[in-house]
Design a protein around this motif. Structure first.
Motif, PDB file in Angstrom:
ATOM      1  N   VAL A  78     -54.080  15.986  62.943  1.00 52.39           N
ATOM      2  CA  VAL A  78     -55.194  15.107  61.968  1.00 52.39           C
ATOM      3  C   VAL A  78     -54.146  16.213  60.459  1.00 52.39           C
ATOM      4  O   VAL A  78     -53.526  17.292  60.482  1.00 52.39           O
ATOM      5  N   HIS A  79     -53.314  15.298  59.539  1.00 47.84           N
ATOM      6  CA  HIS A  79     -52.998  15.383  58.953  1.00 47.84           C
ATOM      7  C   HIS A  79     -53.506  14.563  57.492  1.00 47.84           C
ATOM      8  O   HIS A  79     -54.154  14.024  57.289  1.00 47.84           O
ATOM      9  N   LEU A  80     -53.225  15.156  56.206  1.00 51.79           N
ATOM     10  CA  LEU A  80     -53.923  15.119  55.134  1.00 51.79           C
ATOM     11  C   LEU A  80     -52.586  15.244  54.147  1.00 51.79           C
ATOM     12  O   LEU A  80     -52.672  16.027  53.330  1.00 51.79           O
ATOM     13  N   ALA A  81     -52.660  13.796  53.776  1.00 51.32           N
ATOM     14  CA  ALA A  81     -52.114  13.381  52.184  1.00 51.32           C
ATOM     15  C   ALA A  81     -52.334  13.650  51.324  1.00 51.32           C
ATOM     16  O   ALA A  81     -53.301  13.657  50.577  1.00 51.32           O
ATOM     17  N   HIS A  82     -51.573  14.417  49.843  1.00 52.73           N
ATOM     18  CA  HIS A  82     -51.442  14.825  49.304  1.00 52.73           C
ATOM     19  C   HIS A  82     -51.716  13.714  47.614  1.00 52.73           C
ATOM     20  O   HIS A  82     -50.134  13.507  48.048  1.00 52.73           O
ATOM     21  N   PRO A  83     -52.498  13.043  47.741  1.00 51.15           N
ATOM     22  CA  PRO A  83     -52.309  12.045  46.613  1.00 51.15           C
ATOM     23  C   PRO A  83     -51.819  12.294  46.099  1.00 51.15           C
ATOM     24  O   PRO A  83     -50.401  11.229  45.854  1.00 51.15           O
ATOM     25  N   LEU A  84     -51.219  13.383  44.479  1.00 49.00           N
ATOM     26  CA  LEU A  84     -49.958  13.013  44.332  1.00 49.00           C
ATOM     27  C   LEU A  84     -48.995  12.830  44.796  1.00 49.00           C
ATOM     28  O   LEU A  84     -47.486  11.965  44.201  1.00 49.00           O
ATOM     29  N   GLY A  85     -48.141  13.393  46.374  1.00 48.27           N
ATOM     30  CA  GLY A  85     -47.127  12.835  46.347  1.00 48.27           C
ATOM     31  C   GLY A  85     -46.766  11.592  47.202  1.00 48.27           C
ATOM     32  O   GLY A  85     -45.617  11.154  47.253  1.00 48.27           O
ATOM     33  N   VAL A  86     -47.777  11.425  47.347  1.00 48.12           N
ATOM     34  CA  VAL A  86     -47.636   9.533  47.395  1.00 48.12           C
ATOM     35  C   VAL A  86     -47.801   8.553  46.544  1.00 48.12           C
ATOM     36  O   VAL A  86     -47.874   7.520  47.394  1.00 48.12           O
ATOM     37  N   LYS A  87     -47.878   8.869  45.516  1.00 46.29           N
ATOM     38  CA  LYS A  87     -47.790   7.860  44.340  1.00 46.29           C
ATOM     39  C   LYS A  87     -46.453   6.972  44.160  1.00 46.29           C
ATOM     40  O   LYS A  87     -46.649   6.436  43.298  1.00 46.29           O
ATOM     41  N   GLY A  88     -45.020   7.322  44.876  1.00 47.77           N
ATOM     42  CA  GLY A  88     -44.376   6.601  44.710  1.00 47.77           C
ATOM     43  C   GLY A  88     -44.662   5.169  45.480  1.00 47.77           C
ATOM     44  O   GLY A  88     -44.402   4.335  45.191  1.00 47.77           O
TER      45      GLY A  88
END
Length: 254
Positions: A78-88
């Motif tokens: 399991v990997h957790l994506a950082h919300p700020l990093g996927v704002k693109g």
């Protein structure tokens, strides 16, 4: 089990009630896109289709704990994506849940995923206690501010350093207020007493959790750090060894 027997990457666009799960091959070919009602059994059944130890990514969004636990129990990495990093994702002309889930899987597959640390269950429970205690204190501060506001409206000044200490409460209870003002202050004081009791209860629960914790004891040797702040630091930092150096810990943005 899927007919494709290679390694799979799975992106999950997690929402409060429903989620979209996109499975991909290691070359980025989409195998399926499924919408489920959020339920541990439904999620577990979908991950079974992804083969052995699939790489699964979901965003650190509202209520992600249960999903991460179910996925890990099912054997997923399991990997957790950082919300700020996927704002693109916001730049896309076409935006929907399937695309969001597929983009998460793509980022993970290509090694470009901005990841957050998945705290173990024990650390998440400690955070729950510490953060809830902070909310209790914030609620109580709001109630105390209301008492001051009511007294100001009534033109009453009680000359004590702590209105809610022993002397302050004694004078406050002897202060003559009328009608709605008196009723409101009486109600506020009852609520403050309830929150005092709840805060004390959670202080004990936190202390029990951290009894014998070496890091919690060590950090209190620093000037200005007592049991409350030490508990916050231990809960929020989690395993300090995940940071390669003190400088990296001090620059930690989360």
């Amino acid at each position: 089990m899927s007919e494709y027997d290679g390694h799979q990457y799975v992106g999950i666009d997690l929402h409060r009630r429903r989620s979209v799960i996109v499975r991909q091959t290691d070359q980025g070919e989409q195998l399926s896109a499924v919408r489920i009602v959020n339920d541990p059994v439904a999620l577990g059944l979908q991950i079974e289709q992804a083969g052995t130890r699939p790489d699964v990514v979901l965003e650190a969004t509202y209520g992600w704990y249960w999903a991460a636990d179910v996925l890990q129990a099912a054997g997923a990495q399991v990997h957790l994506a950082h919300p700020l990093g996927v704002k693109g994702f916001a730049y896309r002309r076409v935006k929907n849940d399937v695309r969001d889930a597929a983009d998460l899987a793509d980022l993970l597959r290509m090694g470009r995923l901005p990841e957050s640390w998945i705290a173990p269950a024990e650390t998440r429970e400690l955070r729950e206690l510490v953060r809830y205690r902070a909310k209790l204190v914030a609620l109580r501060s709001g109630l105390k501010a209301q008492v001051h506001a009511v007294l100001a409206k009534a033109g009453v000044l009680i000359a004590v350093s702590d209105l809610f200490g022993v002397d302050g409460r004694a004078q406050l209870e002897q202060t003559a207020l009328s009608g709605a003002y008196a009723q409101r202050v009486a109600s506020l004081l009852k609520l403050i007493d309830i929150l005092d009791a709840e805060e004390a209860l959670f202080n004990r629960r936190i202390a029990e959790r951290l009894r014998g914790h070496a890091g919690c004891g060590a950090i209190q040797w620093l000037p200005g750090i007592g049991p409350v702040l030490a508990a916050v630091l231990v809960a929020e930092i989690g395993d300090v060894h995940r940071f390669p150096s003190a400088d990296r810990l001090c620059s930690w943005p989360d």
